[in-house]
Design an enzyme around this catalytic site. Structure first.
Site, short mmCIF file in Angstrom:
data_model
loop_
_atom_site.label_atom_id
_atom_site.label_comp_id
_atom_site.label_asym_id
_atom_site.label_seq_id
_atom_site.Cartn_x
_atom_site.Cartn_y
_atom_site.Cartn_z
N HIS A 26 -80.99 -76.24 -58.34
CA HIS A 26 -81.32 -76.61 -59.71
C HIS A 26 -79.98 -76.74 -60.46
O HIS A 26 -79.20 -75.79 -60.45
CB HIS A 26 -82.19 -75.55 -60.37
N SER A 67 -88.74 -70.84 -43.97
CA SER A 67 -88.55 -70.60 -45.40
C SER A 67 -88.06 -71.82 -46.22
O SER A 67 -88.66 -72.87 -46.12
CB SER A 67 -87.75 -69.34 -45.65
N CYS A 80 -85.29 -67.69 -41.97
CA CYS A 80 -85.71 -66.65 -41.03
C CYS A 80 -85.24 -67.03 -39.64
O CYS A 80 -85.86 -66.68 -38.64
CB CYS A 80 -87.22 -66.48 -41.06
#
Lengths: 125, 125
Positions: free
Chosen positions: B71, B66, B86
């Site tokens: 940000h 994943s 995962c």
């Protein structure tokens, strides 16, 4: 490029009962993401897709207003998506709609998460 | 590379009251992510960081299991993170802990989301 406002909306969704061939097709998924961003105001900073052996695709597009991503497990007919943007509710919804209309599936699980709003509104103006 | 199992844990967290210089420093954030993944079993497929003008940083590491992303909005002392893996609950927690211990902040908002588990367990074995 200028950063967006920190008013984010994050759609986390999972598609079940997808067609195995479709979600194992890296070129198809690239096209779905490209199309989903066609009318978007968000600038594309970078994109990268990867095909696993023997199956599965993972990819992301880094936007000026956050990111969208996909991770697929064709053997489970399952794909996990993120659409996180700071360019307005309409845009987040449009990208999401474009993606789910382009990919065959039987069931969808969706979570919508507001990010950055509440605390900033109350404490920083 | 082989895909992981579709048993995901996604930590969505926001840091408030960060130091403006710190979260506007692209090299600092690259190091934080690099360090957070040092003991990780997840393979790094791609990473990309971008510095906005006049301020703000956005970055993404695509993992075999994943992704993690950041940000930042230094003008709001605010940063939004995703750690979606995962590769097990312990690993997700370790990456998350590493990140929050490395970045100065006053408040944190955290959401933990299981992805892929329930439907697959019940319907596809």
């Amino acid at each position: 490029m200028k950063n967006s406002q920190p008013n984010g909306l994050h759609f986390i969704f999972e598609l079940f009962g997808c067609r195995q061939k479709e979600i194992d097709d890296i070129e198809f998924l690239k096209k779905v993401f490209k199309k989903s961003l066609e009318k978007s105001s968000a600038g594309i900073l970078k994109k990268h897709f990867y095909k696993f052996n023997p199956q599965g695709v993972t990819g992301y597009v880094l936007l000026s207003a956050s990111h969208i991503s996909v991770h697929t497990w064709p053997e489970k007919k399952y794909a996990a998506f993120d659409v996180f943007t700071c360019s307005g509710k309409k845009e987040t919804k449009r990208i999401f709609q474009n993606i789910i209309e382009s990919i065959n599936h039987k069931e969808i699980k969706l979570k919508k998460i507001k990010r950055g709003f509440s605390f900033i509104d109350k404490n920083n103006g």
